[in-house]
Motif scaffolding. Structure first.
Motif, mmCIF file in Angstrom:
data_model
loop_
_atom_site.group_PDB
_atom_site.id
_atom_site.type_symbol
_atom_site.label_atom_id
_atom_site.label_comp_id
_atom_site.label_asym_id
_atom_site.label_seq_id
_atom_site.Cartn_x
_atom_site.Cartn_y
_atom_site.Cartn_z
ATOM 1 N N VAL A 226 -1.240 -3.380 -10.129
ATOM 2 C CA VAL A 226 -1.473 -2.132 -9.390
ATOM 3 C C VAL A 226 -2.929 -1.679 -9.514
ATOM 4 O O VAL A 226 -3.494 -1.621 -10.617
ATOM 5 N N LEU A 227 -3.537 -1.360 -8.366
ATOM 6 C CA LEU A 227 -4.842 -0.705 -8.295
ATOM 7 C C LEU A 227 -4.624 0.732 -7.829
ATOM 8 O O LEU A 227 -3.773 0.992 -6.968
ATOM 9 N N VAL A 228 -5.417 1.659 -8.374
ATOM 10 C CA VAL A 228 -5.267 3.074 -8.039
ATOM 11 C C VAL A 228 -6.576 3.589 -7.453
ATOM 12 O O VAL A 228 -7.661 3.282 -7.958
ATOM 13 N N THR A 229 -6.477 4.373 -6.377
ATOM 14 C CA THR A 229 -7.650 4.994 -5.777
ATOM 15 C C THR A 229 -7.298 6.421 -5.364
ATOM 16 O O THR A 229 -6.200 6.899 -5.624
ATOM 17 N N GLY A 230 -8.246 7.122 -4.740
ATOM 18 C CA GLY A 230 -7.962 8.468 -4.234
ATOM 19 C C GLY A 230 -8.415 9.589 -5.146
ATOM 20 O O GLY A 230 -9.079 9.367 -6.164
ATOM 21 N N CYS A 231 -8.029 10.801 -4.784
ATOM 22 C CA CYS A 231 -8.541 12.005 -5.444
ATOM 23 C C CYS A 231 -8.264 12.021 -6.943
ATOM 24 O O CYS A 231 -9.095 12.455 -7.740
ATOM 25 N N MET A 232 -7.090 11.587 -7.342
ATOM 26 C CA MET A 232 -6.763 11.630 -8.761
ATOM 27 C C MET A 232 -7.620 10.641 -9.553
ATOM 28 O O MET A 232 -7.850 10.828 -10.751
ATOM 29 N N GLY A 233 -8.108 9.616 -8.869
ATOM 30 C CA GLY A 233 -8.949 8.625 -9.523
ATOM 31 C C GLY A 233 -10.317 9.134 -9.919
ATOM 32 O O GLY A 233 -11.055 8.459 -10.640
ATOM 33 N N ALA A 234 -10.684 10.355 -9.454
ATOM 34 C CA ALA A 234 -11.966 10.942 -9.847
ATOM 35 C C ALA A 234 -12.017 11.157 -11.357
ATOM 36 O O ALA A 234 -13.091 11.180 -11.953
ATOM 37 N N GLU B 201 -15.302 0.568 -0.332
ATOM 38 C CA GLU B 201 -15.835 -0.743 -0.718
ATOM 39 C C GLU B 201 -15.365 -1.163 -2.108
ATOM 40 O O GLU B 201 -15.025 -2.326 -2.328
ATOM 41 N N GLN B 202 -15.338 -0.183 -3.049
ATOM 42 C CA GLN B 202 -14.923 -0.515 -4.411
ATOM 43 C C GLN B 202 -13.468 -1.000 -4.447
ATOM 44 O O GLN B 202 -13.134 -1.946 -5.159
ATOM 45 N N VAL B 203 -12.592 -0.325 -3.667
ATOM 46 C CA VAL B 203 -11.182 -0.733 -3.632
ATOM 47 C C VAL B 203 -11.068 -2.163 -3.092
ATOM 48 O O VAL B 203 -10.376 -3.019 -3.668
ATOM 49 N N VAL B 204 -11.737 -2.409 -1.981
ATOM 50 C CA VAL B 204 -11.678 -3.739 -1.362
ATOM 51 C C VAL B 204 -12.235 -4.789 -2.325
ATOM 52 O O VAL B 204 -11.671 -5.885 -2.470
ATOM 53 N N ASN B 205 -13.347 -4.454 -2.997
ATOM 54 C CA ASN B 205 -13.928 -5.397 -3.971
ATOM 55 C C ASN B 205 -12.957 -5.689 -5.111
ATOM 56 O O ASN B 205 -12.866 -6.831 -5.590
ATOM 57 N N GLN B 206 -12.229 -4.642 -5.561
ATOM 58 C CA GLN B 206 -11.244 -4.853 -6.631
ATOM 59 C C GLN B 206 -10.118 -5.777 -6.165
ATOM 60 O O GLN B 206 -9.656 -6.636 -6.917
ATOM 61 N N VAL B 207 -9.661 -5.586 -4.922
ATOM 62 C CA VAL B 207 -8.618 -6.478 -4.385
ATOM 63 C C VAL B 207 -9.139 -7.920 -4.374
ATOM 64 O O VAL B 207 -8.448 -8.856 -4.791
ATOM 65 N N HIS B 208 -10.389 -8.103 -3.913
ATOM 66 C CA HIS B 208 -10.981 -9.443 -3.895
ATOM 67 C C HIS B 208 -11.056 -10.027 -5.306
ATOM 68 O O HIS B 208 -10.835 -11.229 -5.507
ATOM 69 N N HIS B 209 -11.384 -9.174 -6.291
ATOM 70 C CA HIS B 209 -11.536 -9.641 -7.668
ATOM 71 C C HIS B 209 -10.194 -10.080 -8.262
ATOM 72 O O HIS B 209 -10.083 -11.162 -8.856
ATOM 73 N N PHE B 210 -9.182 -9.232 -8.097
ATOM 74 C CA PHE B 210 -7.892 -9.511 -8.722
ATOM 75 C C PHE B 210 -6.995 -10.407 -7.873
ATOM 76 O O PHE B 210 -6.023 -10.972 -8.371
ATOM 77 N N VAL C 20 -1.772 -1.296 -3.947
ATOM 78 C CA VAL C 20 -2.784 -0.235 -4.036
ATOM 79 C C VAL C 20 -2.074 1.107 -3.826
ATOM 80 O O VAL C 20 -1.314 1.270 -2.866
ATOM 81 N N VAL C 21 -2.313 2.070 -4.734
ATOM 82 C CA VAL C 21 -1.752 3.414 -4.601
ATOM 83 C C VAL C 21 -2.893 4.390 -4.360
ATOM 84 O O VAL C 21 -3.788 4.532 -5.204
ATOM 85 N N PHE D 231 0.839 -1.203 0.000
ATOM 86 C CA PHE D 231 0.000 0.000 0.000
ATOM 87 C C PHE D 231 0.870 1.248 0.000
ATOM 88 O O PHE D 231 1.785 1.375 0.813
ATOM 89 N N VAL D 232 0.580 2.170 -0.927
ATOM 90 C CA VAL D 232 1.271 3.461 -0.989
ATOM 91 C C VAL D 232 0.229 4.545 -0.753
ATOM 92 O O VAL D 232 -0.760 4.642 -1.484
ATOM 93 N N SER D 233 0.421 5.362 0.293
ATOM 94 C CA SER D 233 -0.556 6.408 0.633
ATOM 95 C C SER D 233 0.072 7.782 0.453
ATOM 96 O O SER D 233 1.063 8.122 1.100
#
Length: 440
Positions: free
Chosen positions: A74-82, A104-113, A46-47, A9-11
């Motif tokens: 790599v999964l990407v989330t956060g403000c830039m992901g808008a 929830e969407q991030v966690v679901n993506q981790v579960h998916h991949f 996850v970034v 995880f990169v925050s």
């Protein structure tokens, strides 16, 4: 070695994004994933990005690129992901993109991949009641709302995070209590606009410990004060009802500290910024606050070089600094942000002039800050210890928020541990920091 699937995880970005990261990590741990500190160990990364200004966007893109290069998944989330295309145009190999606070969407993506291969037993793989924290054990950020109702012309946060949505007051206070019970000694209250807390719910009363609590800034602060730990307020707009919080600070119930992003002092510039503020009233209010609570610390941020800012506007800003005598100040040179209304304004300030004004601003404020710190020499104050080393101990006073304000550097003392509250005597000061010894 655990056989669970492993997530790196990169925050990046502000404390509000850090809280988002903590929430995602907590859910992943509850779901049985291990959180690992390196690309090599991770099965997926996850970034959590920041998209507020151009330099932050570039930092986010660089971090995504590094994660792809070092790990590949790599999964990407956060403000830039808008704005998904702002990421996928540069890094088409990312597995998925979600926006801010998309837990929830991030966690679901981790579960998916990265589906779990073994059944998770929550009674064996315990997660602490306060969740996963990315701060030291003795302090934590408490996010009380999402989004913002303001439409400041230089800001795109509402377009990324939406309008103000306040968390139920009972839920906020339950989280605060869990953190305090876990050993947290300082809560940093954060949001986009802390003083607007509860506006969207018409200050709906909630319940905590069997008692009714009004979902307002005052009601929240009065309840947090009952925890008996440091409570520090960030991102407070100077609305009139902030006056009601100052007695709580005077009486030692919450820290005498306000982080208020004034941004400018010229009414003309503030109007162009679409800021909800009026400087004459602000100076009167500061004066009244300090009469009621002389130990009050005020920190703020400002922007110089905003489009249309004249020499007269800038001089007015410097005069405000002299009059307000703020303790802690940050200053940014205006830079265009993709999608911000300010980009359409006329008369941009040349970069050389922005730099010159920024240097004059910083020199003026350093002089003010240095004098205010010099006045503390000889005083005995309480500090919270952040770090204990062989050569020095680093602490913070009630006037210092972590990461953004100064420190109190203390001579080595074997009786001091991280997270302790310690009384120290101030021996010296510079523009930003204090130097002390443990008081006898």
């Amino acid at each position: 070695m655990s056989s669970n699937n492993k997530v790196g995880f990169v925050s990046l970005g502000c404390p509000k994004a850090l809280v988002d990261s903590e929430r995602i990590l907590t859910q992943l741990r509850i779901d049985g994933y291990d959180i690992v500190p390196s690309y090599d160990e991770a099965d997926i990364v996850v970034v959590n990005t920041c998209g507020f200004i151009d330099s932050a966007k570039q930092e986010s893109l660089d971090a995504i690129g590094e994660a792809i290069s070092e790990n590949g998944r790599v999964l990407v989330t956060g403000c830039m992901g808008a704005k998904q295309e702002s990421i996928t145009n540069t890094h088409p190999k990312v597995l998925g993109v979600t926006g801010p606070a998309a837990y929830e969407q991030v966690v679901n993506q981790v579960h998916h991949f990265l589906p779990q291969t073994e059944t998770h037993d929550p009674f064996i793989d315990l997660v602490p009641a306060h969740g996963i924290k990315l701060t030291p054990r003795h302090y934590a950020y408490l996010k009380i709302s999402e989004g913002c109702n303001h439409r400041c012309s230089f800001c795109i946060i509402p377009s990324m995070r939406g309008d103000l949505v306040s968390r139920p007051v009972g839920e906020v206070l339950d989280e605060a209590e869990r953190l305090a019970n876990a050993g947290v000694k300082e809560l940093l209250v954060i949001s986009q606009d802390t003083s607007a807390y509860g506006v969207d719910t018409k200050y709906k009363t909630g319940f905590w410990q069997g008692q009714p609590v009004k979902a307002s800034m005052q009601g929240l602060c009065e309840a947090l004060a009952q925890l008996g730990i440091w409570v520090r307020l960030h991102y407070v707009y100077p609305y009139p009802h902030v006056d009601k919080i100052i007695p709580l600070m005077r009486d030692g119930l919450i820290l005498p500290y306000l982080d208020i992003p004034f941004q400018h002092a010229s009414l003309k510039v503030l109007k162009a910024m679409k800021r909800p503020a009026a400087t004459e009233m602000t100076l009167d209010r500061i004066q009244n606050w300090r009469k009621l609570c002389p130990e009050l610390t005020l920190r703020s941020t400002f922007i110089v070089g905003f489009p249309g800012e004249t020499d007269e506007d800038f001089d007015e800003l410097l005069q405000f600094l002299h009059s307000a005598q703020l303790d802690r100040v940050g200053c940014f040179q205006y830079s265009p942000v993709d999608g911000a209304k300010a980009n359409e304004l006329e008369n941009p300030v040349p970069d050389e002039l922005k730099q010159e004004r920024w240097e004059r601003f910083m020199a003026t404020q350093q002089e003010i800050s240095a004098k205010r710190l010099q006045d503390k020499i000889g005083q005995a104050i309480e500090v919270i210890i952040d770090e204990v080393g062989e050569e020095k101990i680093i602490g913070r006073s009630a006037a210092d928020a972590p990461e953004i304000d100064g420190n109190v550097f203390i001579e080595p003392n074997s009786s001091v541990s991280e997270g302790d509250f310690v009384k120290v005597k101030i021996q010296d000061a510079d523009e930003y920091d204090l130097y002390a010894v443990v008081a006898e």
